[in-house]
Design a protein around this motif. Structure first.
Motif, mmCIF file in Angstrom:
data_model
loop_
_atom_site.group_PDB
_atom_site.id
_atom_site.type_symbol
_atom_site.label_atom_id
_atom_site.label_comp_id
_atom_site.label_asym_id
_atom_site.label_seq_id
_atom_site.Cartn_x
_atom_site.Cartn_y
_atom_site.Cartn_z
ATOM 1 N N ASN A 53 2.368 -9.846 9.215
ATOM 2 C CA ASN A 53 3.240 -11.027 9.169
ATOM 3 C C ASN A 53 4.717 -10.661 9.076
ATOM 4 O O ASN A 53 5.564 -11.515 8.806
ATOM 5 N N GLY A 54 5.017 -9.370 9.275
ATOM 6 C CA GLY A 54 6.403 -8.937 9.375
ATOM 7 C C GLY A 54 7.140 -8.717 8.085
ATOM 8 O O GLY A 54 8.375 -8.674 8.070
ATOM 9 N N HIS A 55 6.405 -8.538 6.972
ATOM 10 C CA HIS A 55 7.093 -8.261 5.714
ATOM 11 C C HIS A 55 6.257 -7.305 4.876
ATOM 12 O O HIS A 55 5.201 -6.834 5.312
ATOM 13 N N GLY A 56 6.730 -6.986 3.673
ATOM 14 C CA GLY A 56 6.027 -6.040 2.819
ATOM 15 C C GLY A 56 6.506 -4.614 3.041
ATOM 16 O O GLY A 56 7.331 -4.339 3.909
ATOM 17 N N PRO A 57 5.975 -3.663 2.269
ATOM 18 C CA PRO A 57 6.501 -2.288 2.316
ATOM 19 C C PRO A 57 6.339 -1.586 3.656
ATOM 20 O O PRO A 57 7.225 -0.826 4.062
ATOM 21 N N LEU A 58 5.228 -1.811 4.352
ATOM 22 C CA LEU A 58 5.044 -1.131 5.634
ATOM 23 C C LEU A 58 6.046 -1.623 6.669
ATOM 24 O O LEU A 58 6.686 -0.822 7.361
ATOM 25 N N ALA A 59 6.189 -2.941 6.784
ATOM 26 C CA ALA A 59 7.129 -3.502 7.754
ATOM 27 C C ALA A 59 8.568 -3.153 7.392
ATOM 28 O O ALA A 59 9.380 -2.816 8.267
ATOM 29 N N ASP A 60 8.890 -3.211 6.102
ATOM 30 C CA ASP A 60 10.259 -2.908 5.674
ATOM 31 C C ASP A 60 10.594 -1.438 5.901
ATOM 32 O O ASP A 60 11.714 -1.101 6.292
ATOM 33 N N ALA A 61 9.624 -0.553 5.645
ATOM 34 C CA ALA A 61 9.855 0.872 5.880
ATOM 35 C C ALA A 61 10.044 1.156 7.366
ATOM 36 O O ALA A 61 10.915 1.946 7.758
ATOM 37 N N LEU A 62 9.231 0.511 8.194
ATOM 38 C CA LEU A 62 9.363 0.688 9.641
ATOM 39 C C LEU A 62 10.743 0.248 10.115
ATOM 40 O O LEU A 62 11.403 0.957 10.887
ATOM 41 N N HIS A 101 19.438 10.704 1.382
ATOM 42 C CA HIS A 101 18.284 11.479 1.839
ATOM 43 C C HIS A 101 16.939 10.824 1.522
ATOM 44 O O HIS A 101 15.899 11.487 1.590
ATOM 45 N N LEU A 102 16.946 9.537 1.171
ATOM 46 C CA LEU A 102 15.679 8.818 1.022
ATOM 47 C C LEU A 102 15.055 8.657 2.407
ATOM 48 O O LEU A 102 15.673 8.088 3.306
ATOM 49 N N CYS A 103 13.843 9.148 2.588
ATOM 50 C CA CYS A 103 13.276 9.145 3.944
ATOM 51 C C CYS A 103 11.816 8.741 4.013
ATOM 52 O O CYS A 103 11.255 8.677 5.116
ATOM 53 N N ALA A 104 11.164 8.453 2.873
ATOM 54 C CA ALA A 104 9.733 8.182 2.951
ATOM 55 C C ALA A 104 9.251 7.387 1.744
ATOM 56 O O ALA A 104 9.890 7.378 0.686
ATOM 57 N N ILE A 105 8.119 6.726 1.934
ATOM 58 C CA ILE A 105 7.383 6.124 0.827
ATOM 59 C C ILE A 105 5.927 6.541 0.955
ATOM 60 O O ILE A 105 5.454 6.896 2.042
ATOM 61 N N GLN A 106 5.209 6.517 -0.167
ATOM 62 C CA GLN A 106 3.775 6.817 -0.173
ATOM 63 C C GLN A 106 3.091 5.764 -1.040
ATOM 64 O O GLN A 106 3.529 5.485 -2.157
ATOM 65 N N LEU A 107 2.021 5.182 -0.519
ATOM 66 C CA LEU A 107 1.299 4.140 -1.239
ATOM 67 C C LEU A 107 -0.141 4.083 -0.762
ATOM 68 O O LEU A 107 -0.458 4.545 0.343
ATOM 69 N N PRO A 108 -1.056 3.524 -1.579
ATOM 70 C CA PRO A 108 -2.445 3.404 -1.146
ATOM 71 C C PRO A 108 -2.633 2.281 -0.135
ATOM 72 O O PRO A 108 -2.140 1.175 -0.333
ATOM 73 N N VAL A 109 -3.320 2.594 0.945
ATOM 74 C CA VAL A 109 -3.720 1.593 1.938
ATOM 75 C C VAL A 109 -5.151 1.928 2.333
ATOM 76 O O VAL A 109 -5.461 3.066 2.691
ATOM 77 N N SER A 110 -6.032 0.952 2.249
ATOM 78 C CA SER A 110 -7.436 1.178 2.579
ATOM 79 C C SER A 110 -8.111 -0.177 2.751
ATOM 80 O O SER A 110 -7.465 -1.223 2.624
ATOM 81 N N LEU A 111 -9.402 -0.158 2.998
ATOM 82 C CA LEU A 111 -10.150 -1.407 3.069
ATOM 83 C C LEU A 111 -10.219 -2.095 1.720
ATOM 84 O O LEU A 111 -10.552 -3.277 1.640
ATOM 85 N N VAL A 112 -9.912 -1.360 0.639
ATOM 86 C CA VAL A 112 -9.804 -1.958 -0.685
ATOM 87 C C VAL A 112 -8.396 -2.473 -0.935
ATOM 88 O O VAL A 112 -8.201 -3.511 -1.552
ATOM 89 N N HIS A 113 -7.397 -1.732 -0.451
ATOM 90 C CA HIS A 113 -5.990 -2.115 -0.591
ATOM 91 C C HIS A 113 -5.461 -2.574 0.772
ATOM 92 O O HIS A 113 -4.740 -1.848 1.459
ATOM 93 N N LEU A 114 -5.823 -3.791 1.136
ATOM 94 C CA LEU A 114 -5.442 -4.322 2.449
ATOM 95 C C LEU A 114 -4.179 -5.184 2.418
ATOM 96 O O LEU A 114 -3.681 -5.566 3.471
ATOM 97 N N ALA A 115 -3.666 -5.485 1.237
ATOM 98 C CA ALA A 115 -2.490 -6.358 1.162
ATOM 99 C C ALA A 115 -1.310 -5.830 1.982
ATOM 100 O O ALA A 115 -0.664 -6.616 2.695
ATOM 101 N N PRO A 116 -1.002 -4.521 1.937
ATOM 102 C CA PRO A 116 0.115 -4.044 2.765
ATOM 103 C C PRO A 116 -0.106 -4.274 4.259
ATOM 104 O O PRO A 116 0.850 -4.523 5.007
ATOM 105 N N VAL A 117 -1.367 -4.182 4.700
ATOM 106 C CA VAL A 117 -1.670 -4.414 6.115
ATOM 107 C C VAL A 117 -1.453 -5.876 6.468
ATOM 108 O O VAL A 117 -0.819 -6.207 7.480
ATOM 109 N N ALA A 118 -1.978 -6.766 5.632
ATOM 110 C CA ALA A 118 -1.816 -8.198 5.881
ATOM 111 C C ALA A 118 -0.342 -8.583 5.893
ATOM 112 O O ALA A 118 0.102 -9.365 6.748
#
Length: 298
Positions: free
Chosen positions: A201-210, A180-197
């Motif tokens: 490039n197809g990796h990291g928590p956002l891409a892996d969660a998708l 039943h694991l179905c979600a993650i929550q993390l900070p993403v903003s103009l200060v925390h842009l690493a997940p976006v970058a």
């Protein structure tokens, strides 16, 4: 994928009023925790949730709410040392906290996040800590106490303590292929842009969660209200010409690959309405996101 705005209650001075305001404007999700608003946030949401039964609510397990530690000790869910520590993810405490949460909210939560499992975690302990928490939450899901669970972290992904693959492996170990694991929550903003970058490039928590089908909840999209003062007219024009700094900042967050829900703490009706439009508008192109990353760095 349509991105929706949800009410976050971490820095919300009037949780009950904000919840009533966003519910009246069609909001379908509110995120909270037992330790928010001095331990009163969950109780403050009960009236709105009763009046709007279709509104979903996510909460968390881990931190000990103010004034509740001695009650948990009497119930046998915590030791005095654990109360002093302020954070606990043992199965007994999770079960006790979930029961208390349902009482405070007036209903079972739709989603429960393991709250900052990295908090004061000694080297080498994070895997066992997460696995034991997942076992307890799988049991709660099996008993229909909660609908599903996730992990809400401030620095767990960025510090390399764990990644989405690790969470999925532990969930399968705890609950089998139908976990039943179905979600993650993390900070993403103009200060925390690493997940976006990383996602571009197809990796990291956002891409892996998708890729894994997990929902991504973004916390602190305006970094505690500091970002509007950081956005220059030039940067705002680069992101979204004609938009306010807040709208531009939210557009970046909502356009990040994999993001499903952006959590915003506000009790201002105008701010909420404009944020809904910014989050739900057409996504920025990957080229624009890359230029923002190039300008601001990660």
């Amino acid at each position: 994928m349509t991105v929706r705005l949800g009410l976050g209650t971490y820095r919300c001075p009037d949780v009950a009023g904000a919840a009533q305001m966003v519910a009246a404007r069609g909001a379908d999700w509110v995120d909270t925790a037992p330790n928010y608003a001095g331990g009163r946030a969950e109780m403050s949401l009960a009236g709105t949730l009763a009046a709007h039964p279709s509104m979903c609510v996510s909460t968390k397990v881990g931190f000990v709410p103010a004034g509740a530690g001695h009650i948990a000790v009497r119930a046998g869910a915590l030791s005095s040392a654990e109360v002093e520590h302020g954070h606990c993810l043992t199965p007994d405490y999770i079960a006790w906290q979930l029961a208390r949460t349902s009482l405070m909210l007036g209903r079972e939560p739709d989603l429960v996040f393991v709250h900052n499992p990295e908090h004061a975690c000694a080297d080498g302990e994070i895997t066992d800590r997460l696995f034991n928490a997942f076992l307890a939450l799988e049991e709660a899901c099996g008993q229909q106490v909660v609908g599903g669970y996730g992990v809400a972290t401030w620095r767990g992904f960025g510090s390399g303590l764990f990644d989405v693959r690790t969470l999925l492996d532990l969930a399968v170990k705890a609950g089998g292929p139908n976990h039943h694991l179905c979600a993650i929550q993390l900070p993403v903003s103009l200060v925390h842009l690493a997940p976006v970058a990383q996602a571009l490039n197809g990796h990291g928590p956002l891409a892996d969660a998708l890729a894994a089908g997990l929902e991504v909840f973004v916390s602190a999209p305006l970094h505690g209200g500091e970002i509007p003062d950081m956005v220059t007219p030039e940067l705002s024009g680069l992101i979204a010409p004609g938009k306010t700094p807040v709208e531009a900042a939210l557009a970046v967050v909502a356009s990040a690959p994999g993001v499903k829900r952006v959590l915003l703490s506000t009790g201002n009706p105008e701010h909420w309405t404009r944020a809904v439009e910014a989050v739900g508008g057409p996504p920025l192109s990957p080229d624009v996101l890359r230029r923002v990353v190039d300008v601001l760095g990660t």
